[in-house]
Every structure is written in structure tokens, then in C-alpha cells.
Design a protein around this motif. Structure first.
Motif, PDB file in Angstrom:
ATOM      1  N   PHE A  16      50.638  59.776  25.886  1.00 29.43           N
ATOM      2  CA  PHE A  16      51.836  59.155  25.298  1.00 29.43           C
ATOM      3  C   PHE A  16      52.654  60.193  24.532  1.00 29.43           C
ATOM      4  O   PHE A  16      53.886  60.208  24.628  1.00 29.43           O
ATOM      5  CB  PHE A  16      51.463  57.983  24.379  1.00 29.43           C
ATOM      6  CG  PHE A  16      51.315  56.681  25.112  1.00 29.43           C
ATOM      7  CD1 PHE A  16      52.429  55.898  25.399  1.00 29.43           C
ATOM      8  CD2 PHE A  16      50.080  56.232  25.522  1.00 29.43           C
ATOM      9  CE1 PHE A  16      52.308  54.694  26.079  1.00 29.43           C
ATOM     10  CE2 PHE A  16      49.944  55.032  26.207  1.00 29.43           C
ATOM     11  CZ  PHE A  16      51.060  54.267  26.488  1.00 29.43           C
ATOM     12  N   LEU A  17      51.984  61.042  23.790  1.00 28.51           N
ATOM     13  CA  LEU A  17      52.666  62.075  23.019  1.00 28.51           C
ATOM     14  C   LEU A  17      53.410  63.051  23.933  1.00 28.51           C
ATOM     15  O   LEU A  17      54.613  63.268  23.784  1.00 28.51           O
ATOM     16  CB  LEU A  17      51.654  62.839  22.155  1.00 28.51           C
ATOM     17  CG  LEU A  17      52.191  64.061  21.419  1.00 28.51           C
ATOM     18  CD1 LEU A  17      53.162  63.639  20.330  1.00 28.51           C
ATOM     19  CD2 LEU A  17      51.036  64.866  20.833  1.00 28.51           C
ATOM     20  N   VAL A  18      52.709  63.609  24.906  1.00 25.38           N
ATOM     21  CA  VAL A  18      53.293  64.641  25.770  1.00 25.38           C
ATOM     22  C   VAL A  18      54.398  64.070  26.660  1.00 25.38           C
ATOM     23  O   VAL A  18      55.469  64.674  26.790  1.00 25.38           O
ATOM     24  CB  VAL A  18      52.181  65.322  26.601  1.00 25.38           C
ATOM     25  CG1 VAL A  18      52.767  66.255  27.649  1.00 25.38           C
ATOM     26  CG2 VAL A  18      51.229  66.087  25.687  1.00 25.38           C
ATOM     27  N   ILE A  19      54.169  62.919  27.249  1.00 26.79           N
ATOM     28  CA  ILE A  19      55.191  62.312  28.118  1.00 26.79           C
ATOM     29  C   ILE A  19      56.415  61.921  27.295  1.00 26.79           C
ATOM     30  O   ILE A  19      57.550  62.125  27.727  1.00 26.79           O
ATOM     31  CB  ILE A  19      54.614  61.114  28.890  1.00 26.79           C
ATOM     32  CG1 ILE A  19      53.585  61.605  29.916  1.00 26.79           C
ATOM     33  CG2 ILE A  19      55.724  60.320  29.589  1.00 26.79           C
ATOM     34  CD1 ILE A  19      52.743  60.505  30.541  1.00 26.79           C
ATOM     35  N   GLY A  20      56.195  61.372  26.118  1.00 30.91           N
ATOM     36  CA  GLY A  20      57.321  61.008  25.257  1.00 30.91           C
ATOM     37  C   GLY A  20      58.171  62.215  24.895  1.00 30.91           C
ATOM     38  O   GLY A  20      59.401  62.176  24.977  1.00 30.91           O
ATOM     39  N   LEU A  21      57.518  63.299  24.525  1.00 29.38           N
ATOM     40  CA  LEU A  21      58.252  64.518  24.170  1.00 29.38           C
ATOM     41  C   LEU A  21      58.978  65.110  25.377  1.00 29.38           C
ATOM     42  O   LEU A  21      60.118  65.564  25.266  1.00 29.38           O
ATOM     43  CB  LEU A  21      57.306  65.554  23.550  1.00 29.38           C
ATOM     44  CG  LEU A  21      56.764  65.195  22.167  1.00 29.38           C
ATOM     45  CD1 LEU A  21      55.690  66.191  21.731  1.00 29.38           C
ATOM     46  CD2 LEU A  21      57.884  65.111  21.140  1.00 29.38           C
ATOM     47  N   ALA A  22      58.335  65.088  26.541  1.00 28.00           N
ATOM     48  CA  ALA A  22      58.982  65.606  27.756  1.00 28.00           C
ATOM     49  C   ALA A  22      60.188  64.750  28.138  1.00 28.00           C
ATOM     50  O   ALA A  22      61.235  65.285  28.522  1.00 28.00           O
ATOM     51  CB  ALA A  22      57.980  65.660  28.907  1.00 28.00           C
ATOM     52  N   ALA A  23      60.048  63.440  28.020  1.00 28.40           N
ATOM     53  CA  ALA A  23      61.168  62.546  28.349  1.00 28.40           C
ATOM     54  C   ALA A  23      62.336  62.806  27.415  1.00 28.40           C
ATOM     55  O   ALA A  23      63.501  62.827  27.843  1.00 28.40           O
ATOM     56  CB  ALA A  23      60.730  61.085  28.264  1.00 28.40           C
ATOM     57  N   TYR A  24      62.040  63.019  26.142  1.00 29.30           N
ATOM     58  CA  TYR A  24      63.098  63.303  25.179  1.00 29.30           C
ATOM     59  C   TYR A  24      63.740  64.660  25.461  1.00 29.30           C
ATOM     60  O   TYR A  24      64.958  64.804  25.454  1.00 29.30           O
ATOM     61  CB  TYR A  24      62.543  63.255  23.756  1.00 29.30           C
ATOM     62  CG  TYR A  24      63.581  63.540  22.710  1.00 29.30           C
ATOM     63  CD1 TYR A  24      64.589  62.619  22.437  1.00 29.30           C
ATOM     64  CD2 TYR A  24      63.570  64.739  22.010  1.00 29.30           C
ATOM     65  CE1 TYR A  24      65.560  62.877  21.482  1.00 29.30           C
ATOM     66  CE2 TYR A  24      64.538  65.009  21.053  1.00 29.30           C
ATOM     67  CZ  TYR A  24      65.528  64.079  20.795  1.00 29.30           C
ATOM     68  OH  TYR A  24      66.485  64.348  19.856  1.00 29.30           O
ATOM     69  N   ARG A  25      62.910  65.659  25.752  1.00 31.93           N
ATOM     70  CA  ARG A  25      63.396  67.034  25.962  1.00 31.93           C
ATOM     71  C   ARG A  25      64.233  67.167  27.241  1.00 31.93           C
ATOM     72  O   ARG A  25      65.255  67.823  27.261  1.00 31.93           O
ATOM     73  CB  ARG A  25      62.195  67.988  25.994  1.00 31.93           C
ATOM     74  CG  ARG A  25      62.434  69.371  26.554  1.00 31.93           C
ATOM     75  CD  ARG A  25      63.362  70.190  25.660  1.00 31.93           C
ATOM     76  NE  ARG A  25      63.530  71.529  26.135  1.00 31.93           N
ATOM     77  CZ  ARG A  25      64.423  71.910  27.047  1.00 31.93           C
ATOM     78  NH1 ARG A  25      65.218  71.040  27.605  1.00 31.93           N
ATOM     79  NH2 ARG A  25      64.530  73.159  27.408  1.00 31.93           N
ATOM     80  N   TYR A  26      63.790  66.555  28.337  1.00 27.42           N
ATOM     81  CA  TYR A  26      64.429  66.749  29.636  1.00 27.42           C
ATOM     82  C   TYR A  26      65.266  65.556  30.098  1.00 27.42           C
ATOM     83  O   TYR A  26      65.921  65.627  31.130  1.00 27.42           O
ATOM     84  CB  TYR A  26      63.367  67.047  30.706  1.00 27.42           C
ATOM     85  CG  TYR A  26      62.633  68.331  30.461  1.00 27.42           C
ATOM     86  CD1 TYR A  26      63.167  69.549  30.861  1.00 27.42           C
ATOM     87  CD2 TYR A  26      61.399  68.335  29.808  1.00 27.42           C
ATOM     88  CE1 TYR A  26      62.484  70.740  30.633  1.00 27.42           C
ATOM     89  CE2 TYR A  26      60.714  69.518  29.575  1.00 27.42           C
ATOM     90  CZ  TYR A  26      61.266  70.714  29.986  1.00 27.42           C
ATOM     91  OH  TYR A  26      60.601  71.891  29.755  1.00 27.42           O
ATOM     92  N   GLY A  27      65.238  64.471  29.363  1.00 28.88           N
ATOM     93  CA  GLY A  27      65.908  63.239  29.784  1.00 28.88           C
ATOM     94  C   GLY A  27      67.397  63.357  30.001  1.00 28.88           C
ATOM     95  O   GLY A  27      67.943  62.817  30.969  1.00 28.88           O
ATOM     96  N   ALA A  28      68.094  64.064  29.118  1.00 27.91           N
ATOM     97  CA  ALA A  28      69.546  64.195  29.264  1.00 27.91           C
ATOM     98  C   ALA A  28      69.890  64.950  30.547  1.00 27.91           C
ATOM     99  O   ALA A  28      70.810  64.557  31.278  1.00 27.91           O
ATOM    100  CB  ALA A  28      70.145  64.907  28.050  1.00 27.91           C
ATOM    101  N   ALA A  29      69.142  66.004  30.840  1.00 30.95           N
ATOM    102  CA  ALA A  29      69.368  66.756  32.088  1.00 30.95           C
ATOM    103  C   ALA A  29      69.025  65.881  33.296  1.00 30.95           C
ATOM    104  O   ALA A  29      69.716  65.928  34.328  1.00 30.95           O
ATOM    105  CB  ALA A  29      68.537  68.033  32.097  1.00 30.95           C
ATOM    106  N   GLY A  30      67.980  65.072  33.182  1.00 30.88           N
ATOM    107  CA  GLY A  30      67.630  64.146  34.260  1.00 30.88           C
ATOM    108  C   GLY A  30      68.716  63.111  34.489  1.00 30.88           C
ATOM    109  O   GLY A  30      69.033  62.754  35.623  1.00 30.88           O
ATOM    110  N   GLN A  31      69.311  62.633  33.391  1.00 26.65           N
ATOM    111  CA  GLN A  31      70.412  61.666  33.491  1.00 26.65           C
ATOM    112  C   GLN A  31      71.599  62.288  34.219  1.00 26.65           C
ATOM    113  O   GLN A  31      72.181  61.676  35.109  1.00 26.65           O
ATOM    114  CB  GLN A  31      70.833  61.204  32.086  1.00 26.65           C
ATOM    115  CG  GLN A  31      71.874  60.114  32.085  1.00 26.65           C
ATOM    116  CD  GLN A  31      71.323  58.782  32.552  1.00 26.65           C
ATOM    117  OE1 GLN A  31      70.183  58.436  32.255  1.00 26.65           O
ATOM    118  NE2 GLN A  31      72.114  58.035  33.280  1.00 26.65           N
ATOM    119  N   ARG A  32      71.939  63.516  33.846  1.00 29.53           N
ATOM    120  CA  ARG A  32      73.064  64.198  34.502  1.00 29.53           C
ATOM    121  C   ARG A  32      72.774  64.403  35.988  1.00 29.53           C
ATOM    122  O   ARG A  32      73.654  64.237  36.835  1.00 29.53           O
ATOM    123  CB  ARG A  32      73.359  65.539  33.825  1.00 29.53           C
ATOM    124  CG  ARG A  32      74.043  65.387  32.483  1.00 29.53           C
ATOM    125  CD  ARG A  32      74.544  66.723  31.933  1.00 29.53           C
ATOM    126  NE  ARG A  32      73.485  67.705  31.746  1.00 29.53           N
ATOM    127  CZ  ARG A  32      72.701  67.792  30.666  1.00 29.53           C
ATOM    128  NH1 ARG A  32      72.870  66.932  29.669  1.00 29.53           N
ATOM    129  NH2 ARG A  32      71.791  68.725  30.570  1.00 29.53           N
TER     130      ARG A  32
END
Length: 171
Positions: A16-32
Motif C-alpha cells: 500500500f505504501l509503495v503503490i500509493g507513493l508511485a501513483a502519486y509520483r507518476y500519476g500526473a504523467a500517466g494522466q497526460r
């Protein structure tokens, strides 16, 4: 058994910790990347938001997986240091995690299927025409390669791991 239970709980907390941090870190680029894929297909970017497809994660949304991680790590520690309290807390937390967490993490494991199904049911003809696999693949390509196996691991830990924890706690 408390050691096995705690190990499963710590492992689930880490996912949960690692996936949450990765989603936060890379999410904006994934959205774009998802938005670029949609426009490349000839559809407006808004089609994603209209159908609640969002890859980006806000700081507030990051608090949920971080909170779950803290709860699970605390629960694991209780199972090692205060087994009676840990056992009671495990009986409260893990059924919730198994049902609610299992449903939510399944959506992350089977993202393409879930989004395709939603778009197929849509009254919006554009949504039905979107190549969802292309959009999700474009977004996924931005994230680290280890993220997908970790998402699957978290799903297994949340579902089968929680069921095993409840069985071990019952014994």
C-alpha cells in the motif's frame, strides 16, 4: 502463528505504501499519456473525466493508501507485541480489507476490463469507440515496470492473504 500473520500484514502494508507513493509520483504523467492517447484516437480529452477515468492522484488521495499502510503495520506490530489485542483488531480490520480492499484492488488489477465494460455500457457513442486498452497501456507505460507486479501482489495479499490471516487467527 503471530509471526506469520504479522509478516503478511507488514508485506501488505508495504505494498500500500509503495503503490500509493508511485501513483502519486507518476500519476500526473500517466494522466497526460492517457489524454494524449485519447486525442490521438480523435476524441476530446474530457471524455476521460466525463467517464471518471483518472490516473492522477492528489495528495489527499494519497492519504488513503498511506493510512491503510499505517493501520496494517500497527496491526502487525500488535500481533507481535500484544497478541490478544492484535487478534481482536485483526478480526475487525481484515474482513473489511478482504471485502472492500479486494473490490478496489481488483479494479486496479483488471483496469482494462473494468474501464472497457463501463465504456461499452455508456450512452456516449464516443466512449464506446475509444480503444481503452491503448489508453491504459499509454498511461501504464509511464509508471515503473515493477509497479504492475506489485499491484498484483497487493491484490493477492489483500484477498488470499486476508483470508489466510483470518483462518490462522481463528485457530
Amino acid at each position: 502463528m503471530p509471526g506469520v500473520i504479522a509478516a503478511l500484514q507488514y508485506a501488505t502494508a508495504v505494498t500500500f505504501l509503495v503503490i500509493g507513493l508511485a501513483a502519486y509520483r507518476y500519476g500526473a504523467a500517466g494522466q497526460r499519456a492517457a489524454e494524449t492517447a485519447v486525442t490521438r484516437q480523435g476524441f476530446p480529452v474530457e471524455i476521460l473525466s466525463r467517464h471518471r477515468v483518472r490516473i492522477e492522484e492528489s495528495l489527499a488521495e494519497l492519504m488513503l493508501p498511506l493510512g491503510i499502510s499505517v493501520v496494517l503495520a500497527t496491526l502487525a506490530t500488535l500481533n507481535l507485541t500484544a497478541p490478544y489485542i492484535g487478534r481482536i483488531a485483526t478480526w475487525i480490520i481484515h474482513p473489511i480489507l478482504l471485502i472492500a480492499g479486494g473490490f478496489i484492488t481488483a479494479g486496479q488489477v483488471f483496469t482494462v476490463r473494468f474501464v472497457e465494460a463501463e465504456f461499452r455500457k455508456s450512452q456516449d457513442p464516443d466512449a464506446r469507440a475509444v480503444d481503452v486498452r491503448d489508453v491504459i497501456n499509454a498511461a501504464s507505460a509511464v509508471f515503473p515496470v515493477w509497479l504492475r507486479p506489485m499491484i498484483v501482489t497487493r491484490f493477492v495479499l489483500v484477498t488470499l492473504g486476508s483470508a489466510l490471516i483470518l483462518l490462522l487467527t481463528a485457530g
